[in-house]
Design a protein around this motif. Structure first.
Motif, mmCIF file in Angstrom:
data_model
loop_
_atom_site.group_PDB
_atom_site.id
_atom_site.type_symbol
_atom_site.label_atom_id
_atom_site.label_comp_id
_atom_site.label_asym_id
_atom_site.label_seq_id
_atom_site.Cartn_x
_atom_site.Cartn_y
_atom_site.Cartn_z
ATOM 1 N N MET A 1 0.842 -1.198 0.000
ATOM 2 C CA MET A 1 0.000 0.000 0.000
ATOM 3 C C MET A 1 0.876 1.246 0.000
ATOM 4 O O MET A 1 1.733 1.425 0.862
ATOM 5 N N VAL A 2 0.677 2.113 -1.006
ATOM 6 C CA VAL A 2 1.283 3.439 -1.009
ATOM 7 C C VAL A 2 0.298 4.393 -0.354
ATOM 8 O O VAL A 2 -0.883 4.437 -0.722
ATOM 9 N N SER A 3 0.734 5.134 0.643
ATOM 10 C CA SER A 3 -0.124 6.093 1.331
ATOM 11 C C SER A 3 0.691 7.345 1.617
ATOM 12 O O SER A 3 1.682 7.290 2.353
ATOM 13 N N GLU A 4 0.298 8.469 1.012
ATOM 14 C CA GLU A 4 1.076 9.686 1.209
ATOM 15 C C GLU A 4 0.214 10.922 1.040
ATOM 16 O O GLU A 4 -0.793 10.918 0.318
ATOM 17 N N SER A 5 0.619 11.968 1.720
ATOM 18 C CA SER A 5 0.030 13.284 1.517
ATOM 19 C C SER A 5 0.716 13.905 0.310
ATOM 20 O O SER A 5 1.943 13.837 0.192
ATOM 21 N N VAL A 6 -0.073 14.504 -0.587
ATOM 22 C CA VAL A 6 0.481 15.036 -1.822
ATOM 23 C C VAL A 6 0.051 16.484 -2.000
ATOM 24 O O VAL A 6 -0.926 16.946 -1.396
ATOM 25 N N THR A 7 0.803 17.200 -2.821
ATOM 26 C CA THR A 7 0.420 18.547 -3.238
ATOM 27 C C THR A 7 0.372 18.565 -4.761
ATOM 28 O O THR A 7 1.266 18.035 -5.421
ATOM 29 N N ILE A 8 -0.682 19.166 -5.286
ATOM 30 C CA ILE A 8 -0.912 19.167 -6.719
ATOM 31 C C ILE A 8 -1.006 20.612 -7.200
ATOM 32 O O ILE A 8 -1.874 21.362 -6.748
ATOM 33 N N PRO A 9 -0.131 21.033 -8.125
ATOM 34 C CA PRO A 9 -0.194 22.413 -8.622
ATOM 35 C C PRO A 9 -1.357 22.596 -9.591
ATOM 36 O O PRO A 9 -1.663 21.717 -10.396
ATOM 37 N N SER A 10 -2.002 23.750 -9.487
ATOM 38 C CA SER A 10 -3.081 24.088 -10.418
ATOM 39 C C SER A 10 -3.085 25.595 -10.608
ATOM 40 O O SER A 10 -3.566 26.345 -9.755
ATOM 41 N N GLY A 11 -2.518 26.039 -11.726
ATOM 42 C CA GLY A 11 -2.387 27.466 -11.933
ATOM 43 C C GLY A 11 -1.496 28.047 -10.848
ATOM 44 O O GLY A 11 -0.400 27.565 -10.587
ATOM 45 N N GLY A 12 -1.983 29.063 -10.166
ATOM 46 C CA GLY A 12 -1.208 29.657 -9.080
ATOM 47 C C GLY A 12 -1.474 29.028 -7.737
ATOM 48 O O GLY A 12 -0.921 29.461 -6.724
ATOM 49 N N ALA A 13 -2.326 27.996 -7.688
ATOM 50 C CA ALA A 13 -2.692 27.365 -6.424
ATOM 51 C C ALA A 13 -1.946 26.046 -6.240
ATOM 52 O O ALA A 13 -1.504 25.422 -7.200
ATOM 53 N N VAL A 14 -1.837 25.636 -4.986
ATOM 54 C CA VAL A 14 -1.290 24.324 -4.648
ATOM 55 C C VAL A 14 -2.347 23.611 -3.805
ATOM 56 O O VAL A 14 -2.751 24.109 -2.748
ATOM 57 N N LEU A 15 -2.801 22.460 -4.287
ATOM 58 C CA LEU A 15 -3.905 21.745 -3.660
ATOM 59 C C LEU A 15 -3.381 20.587 -2.826
ATOM 60 O O LEU A 15 -2.467 19.882 -3.232
ATOM 61 N N ALA A 16 -3.974 20.384 -1.662
ATOM 62 C CA ALA A 16 -3.576 19.300 -0.770
ATOM 63 C C ALA A 16 -4.445 18.077 -1.009
ATOM 64 O O ALA A 16 -5.652 18.184 -1.228
ATOM 65 N N GLY A 17 -3.809 16.898 -0.959
ATOM 66 C CA GLY A 17 -4.558 15.669 -1.178
ATOM 67 C C GLY A 17 -3.973 14.496 -0.427
ATOM 68 O O GLY A 17 -2.847 14.561 0.079
ATOM 69 N N ASP A 18 -4.759 13.435 -0.341
ATOM 70 C CA ASP A 18 -4.325 12.183 0.268
ATOM 71 C C ASP A 18 -4.424 11.088 -0.789
ATOM 72 O O ASP A 18 -5.514 10.788 -1.280
ATOM 73 N N LEU A 19 -3.284 10.513 -1.128
ATOM 74 C CA LEU A 19 -3.197 9.467 -2.156
ATOM 75 C C LEU A 19 -2.961 8.123 -1.490
ATOM 76 O O LEU A 19 -2.067 7.993 -0.647
#
Length: 213
Positions: A1-19
């Motif tokens: 199992m891969v489990s990590e907190s990620v950040t995803i760039p979108s334009g000028g924003a950085v979005l937080a996620g859980d993968l």
């Protein structure tokens, strides 16, 4: 199992996620949360857990930044900005294509409330990448004219006692050009708090993604 907190760039924003990627995953489901919600939504986290048990990887993603969420809590100005939400969801789909461990996985979208409209618009914008969409108590009507451009198979799950939203879903289903199914959960209201209701949503979503991913 891969489990990590990620950040995803979108334009000028950085979005937080859980993968999270279970071993042998045969598809990826990206969650688009509804108005006033976040990746910490207990309802979507419960559905995501069930999908991982069914063999799907998941990304629970905040489509708004922390500052935007604070603004939205006061003004509600971002939660209905379907253009913004769908654009960021599309960028997240692109981000998955750049990761070696997710590039080969077919993508499904799971949207709740206003997130369902964002998911449908993103599916229309990324027709070659989105293999299926599931909406839980969603507002697909907010996708507007884009509904006719959605080619991905769409499952609309609505509570039987969520009368107004059920009507909006049935109207939206008539505009969708691809495969579409409306499933009514008897006795359920908008957030599916009734015993067994959310479990039924998770089962339906897993079956839909298993069929189309």
């Amino acid at each position: 199992m891969v489990s990590e907190s990620v950040t995803i760039p979108s334009g000028g924003a950085v979005l937080a996620g859980d993968l999270e990627i279970p071993g042998g995953a045969h598809g990826m489901v990206l969650f688009a949360h509804g108005s006033g919600s976040s990746r910490h939504s207990p309802r979507n986290r419960a559905v995501a857990s069930a999908l991982r048990s069914a063999g799907f990887a998941t990304v629970l993603l905040d489509l708004l930044t922390e500052d935007e969420e604070r603004e939205d809590a006061l003004t509600g100005e971002h939660r209905f900005d379907i253009g913004l939400l769908s654009r960021r969801l599309a960028h997240a789909i692109d981000w998955l294509e750049r990761r070696p461990d997710t590039v080969g996985l077919p993508v499904g979208l799971f949207g709740a409330s206003t997130g369902a409209a964002a998911a449908l618009v993103a599916a229309a914008e990324r027709p070659g990448r989105v293999s299926a969409v599931v909406s839980r108590g969603g507002r697909p009507d907010l996708a507007g004219d884009v509904l006719t451009e959605v080619a991905s198979p769409v499952l609309l799950v609505v509570g039987g006692d969520d009368v107004a939203v059920l009507g909006l879903n049935r109207q939206a289903a008539e505009q969708l050009s691809g495969e579409v199914r409306v499933h009514v959960v008897p006795g359920a209201t908008h957030l599916f708090p009734e015993p067994g209701a959310l479990e039924e949503v998770a089962r339906l979503a897993a079956d839909w993604f298993r069929e189309h991913l």
